[in-house]
Enzyme design. Structure first.
Site, PDB file in Angstrom:
ATOM      1  N   ASP A  57      50.457  33.922  37.782  1.00 14.27           N
ATOM      2  CA  ASP A  57      49.770  32.719  38.278  1.00 14.27           C
ATOM      3  C   ASP A  57      49.360  31.685  37.222  1.00 14.27           C
ATOM      4  O   ASP A  57      48.751  32.051  36.211  1.00 14.27           O
ATOM      5  CB  ASP A  57      48.458  33.091  38.976  1.00 14.27           C
ATOM      6  CG  ASP A  57      48.535  34.348  39.795  1.00 14.27           C
ATOM      7  OD1 ASP A  57      49.617  34.915  39.941  1.00 14.27           O
ATOM      8  OD2 ASP A  57      47.480  34.768  40.290  1.00 14.27           O
ATOM      9  N   PHE A 117      41.544  38.019  35.739  1.00 15.25           N
ATOM     10  CA  PHE A 117      42.393  37.554  36.835  1.00 15.25           C
ATOM     11  C   PHE A 117      42.275  36.031  36.996  1.00 15.25           C
ATOM     12  O   PHE A 117      41.647  35.343  36.208  1.00 15.25           O
ATOM     13  CB  PHE A 117      42.011  38.279  38.133  1.00 15.25           C
ATOM     14  CG  PHE A 117      42.699  39.623  38.314  1.00 15.25           C
ATOM     15  CD1 PHE A 117      43.251  40.311  37.244  1.00 15.25           C
ATOM     16  CD2 PHE A 117      42.789  40.213  39.572  1.00 15.25           C
ATOM     17  CE1 PHE A 117      43.882  41.542  37.411  1.00 15.25           C
ATOM     18  CE2 PHE A 117      43.420  41.435  39.755  1.00 15.25           C
ATOM     19  CZ  PHE A 117      43.967  42.107  38.686  1.00 15.25           C
ATOM     20  N   ASP A 192      39.920  34.931  42.751  1.00 13.25           N
ATOM     21  CA  ASP A 192      40.623  33.662  42.503  1.00 13.25           C
ATOM     22  C   ASP A 192      39.778  32.436  42.854  1.00 13.25           C
ATOM     23  O   ASP A 192      40.182  31.591  43.680  1.00 13.25           O
ATOM     24  CB  ASP A 192      41.959  33.633  43.270  1.00 13.25           C
ATOM     25  CG  ASP A 192      42.796  34.873  43.014  1.00 13.25           C
ATOM     26  OD1 ASP A 192      42.603  35.499  41.953  1.00 13.25           O
ATOM     27  OD2 ASP A 192      43.625  35.229  43.871  1.00 13.25           O
TER      28      ASP A 192
HETATM   29  N1  DQQ Z   1      47.422  37.462  40.676  1.00 12.41           N
HETATM   30  C1  DQQ Z   1      47.173  37.418  42.085  1.00 12.41           C
HETATM   31  C2  DQQ Z   1      45.757  36.985  42.150  1.00 12.41           C
HETATM   32  C3  DQQ Z   1      45.132  37.704  41.016  1.00 12.41           C
HETATM   33  C4  DQQ Z   1      46.189  37.655  39.966  1.00 12.41           C
HETATM   34  C5  DQQ Z   1      48.129  36.500  42.796  1.00 12.41           C
HETATM   35  C6  DQQ Z   1      46.286  38.901  39.132  1.00 12.41           C
HETATM   36  O1  DQQ Z   1      45.137  37.291  43.381  1.00 12.41           O
HETATM   37  O2  DQQ Z   1      43.942  37.076  40.568  1.00 12.41           O
HETATM   38  O3  DQQ Z   1      49.418  36.561  42.275  1.00 12.41           O
HETATM   39  O4  DQQ Z   1      47.310  38.799  38.186  1.00 12.41           O
END
Ligand code: DQQ
Length: 507
Positions: A57, A117, A192
């Site tokens: 991400d 994250f 997130d």
């Molecule tokens: N990737 C997810 C998110 C999280 C992150 C989405 C962890 O929900 O924070 O691809 O690598």
């Protein structure tokens, strides 16, 4: 004669190229790995990606003090997911990137000990503040919010500030700003954060959901970015009827919410079930009443995050995941690519529109063009070549006739087939095996823009339909272009696209 990147490398010697590598790759055992990465025909040459290892991400993209900063999920030790850090790259223009040192790493025994994250960056006064999810082992079973069948973690929301102009160093607050989800709710996840200024205070949207009931985005408010009060769900989804162990796969967990005003409405983006979904509608300070919704990209595209560019345009980024078996990207030494920047807008009905950011045009070489009406249009198309798998194509066709653009190697090996079939209400776009519906007003032309970059093919049609395709066909020779039913062709243009680094390792 054009010197290709491969010829350049052979002539200048790998030793010179190797000195440009980040320390992490230089230290990693291996001329072998470096040579492999620099010569890997599947590695894109003008999309942002780390010099090696795994990325996912985009996190906290921001234009700050005259430069763009992109952070992203990164595993410094392997080309598979795990041990999440925030990597950092910066750019003067959103297209030429320079790798910076890793920005935020897990703190041993800290609240983010098992992973830093995804999250966002806002300006706390003049000071950049990163708000992200920290993950750690749960102290009690009730505190585990992430249970995907493989991992069991507690998720908390954390805050860190950067006091340096280049955003290279970050100081974390000792304790999380949100240590648990709203009281009394059994959630499918809690991560997130997306933060924005509202009135005199702040709002935060956090991705979540309820087992068997659908995803949700929780809305919080704060006077100071530190004390947060839960308000209500900004939006709640519905059950998809799917069952499974991982709530992200069933649509019961919405990841990476991104929420912002656009035109006279608000837009919410969320990621779930492998896709990014959009909703547009009206926001009253507590709820979003969605009027329209759709899919942002029908191909390999996930975990979006947007920002304002230097001119105030809303620019969207996304993670282009791999679509090959893990053993293959583990062996390749890299995985994951950042999408090209896309400028967002809404039409008067609230339909989300998206075009590649004009800055990408900086990379164009001299175009080859043909108009459908020219008597020798076919010969001109036949003579065109895509070198080094790095090009942009523009095709304008009649919307009421089918067409196919075929990209094949000079020896006839298939690379990509882009097909359009009209239907009563719009039509269908297919890129290899990925399909999408295109709504085309009857009297308008079909406009297709395609970015070929090694194993990534990003395609935009009529501002509303996007497919990002992964193609693992390493073609050493040039690609040829052919069109079926060329009678529907109005115009065609091909630009070679210049790599953003000499060796596929960015800089
Ligand atoms: N990737 C997810 C998110 C999280 C992150 C989405 C962890 O929900 O924070 O691809 O690598």
């Amino acid at each position: 004669m054009k010197m290709s990147r491969r010829t350049f490398l052979m002539q200048s010697g790998m030793a010179a190229a190797a000195t440009m590598l980040p320390a992490s790759v230089r230290a990693s055992n291996s001329t072998g790995l470096r040579v492999r990465l620099a010569h890997d025909l599947l590695r894109p040459q003008y999309h942002l990606m780390p010099a090696a290892n795994w990325m996912n991400d985009p996190n906290g993209p921001i234009f700050h003090k005259g430069r763009y900063h992109m952070f992203f999920q990164y595993n410094p030790n392997a080309s598979v997911w795990g041990n999440m850090h925030w990597a950092h790259s910066s750019s003067p223009d959103m297209i030429h990137w320079k790798h910076e040192p890793v920005a935020i790493a897990p703190t041993p025994n800290g609240w983010d000990r098992d992973g830093v994250f995804s999250g966002c960056i806002v300006l706390d006064g003049a000071i950049p503040a990163a708000i992200y999810t920290g993950v750690l082992p749960p102290d009690t079973p009730a505190n585990a919010t992430l249970k995907d069948g493989q991992h069991t973690w507690r998720e908390v929301q954390c805050l860190a500030h950067s006091h340096d102009a280049h955003l290279r160093t970050w100081q974390k607050l000792a304790d999380p700003i949100l240590a648990r989800p709203p009281a009394g709710l059994a959630v499918t996840g809690f991560r997130d954060p997306c933060v924005w200024r509202e009135g005199n205070g702040w709002r935060m949207a956090v991705g979540s959901g309820f087992a068997g009931k659908g995803g949700a985005v929780f809305l919080y408010s704060s006077p100071d970015l530190r004390q947060w009060t839960y308000l209500n769900p900004l939006v709640e989804g519905r059950s998809t009827g799917q069952t499974g162990t991982n709530p992200v796969d069933t649509g019961d967990m919405w990841e990476c919410p991104d929420f912002f005003p656009l035109g006279d409405r608000h837009v919410l983006l969320i990621s779930t079930m492998g896709k990014v979904l959009w909703k547009s509608g009206h926001y009253d300070g507590k709820h979003l009443t969605a009027e329209r919704e759709g899919v942002v990209d029908h191909g390999a595209y996930y975990a979006e995050r947007s920002m304002l560019d230097r001119d105030g345009n809303r620019v969207l980024w996304g993670w282009i995941p791999e679509r090959r078996p893990e053993a293959e990207h583990r062996a390749a030494g890299w995985a994951g690519v950042m999408s090209l920047p896309r400028v967002l807008s809404l039409d008067s009905d609230g339909q989300l529109e998206m075009v590649p950011a004009p800055v990408i045009e900086k990379l164009r070489g001299a175009p080859a063009r043909v108009r459908g009406a020219e008597a020798d249009a076919k010969e001109k198309l036949d003579a065109m070549r895509i070198h080094d798998l790095a090009a942009e194509l523009y095709v304008e066709c009649a919307p009421d006739r089918p067409f196919t653009v075929d990209l094949k190697s000079e020896t006839g090996a298939p690379f990509a087939e882009i097909a359009y079939h009209p239907a009563a209400n719009g039509g269908e776009l297919r890129v290899n095996n990925t399909h999408a519906t295109v709504s085309t007003p009857k009297d308008e032309a079909l406009h297709l823009q395609a970015f070929v970059d090694a194993s990534v093919l990003e395609i935009f049609v009529n501002r509303t339909t996007t497919i990002t395709e992964r193609i693992y066909t390493a073609v050493p020779e040039a690609l040829c272009i052919s069109m079926s039913s060329a009678s529907s062709l109005r115009s065609f243009a091909l630009w070679p696209i210049k790599p953003i680094s000499r060796d596929r390792l960015t800089t």
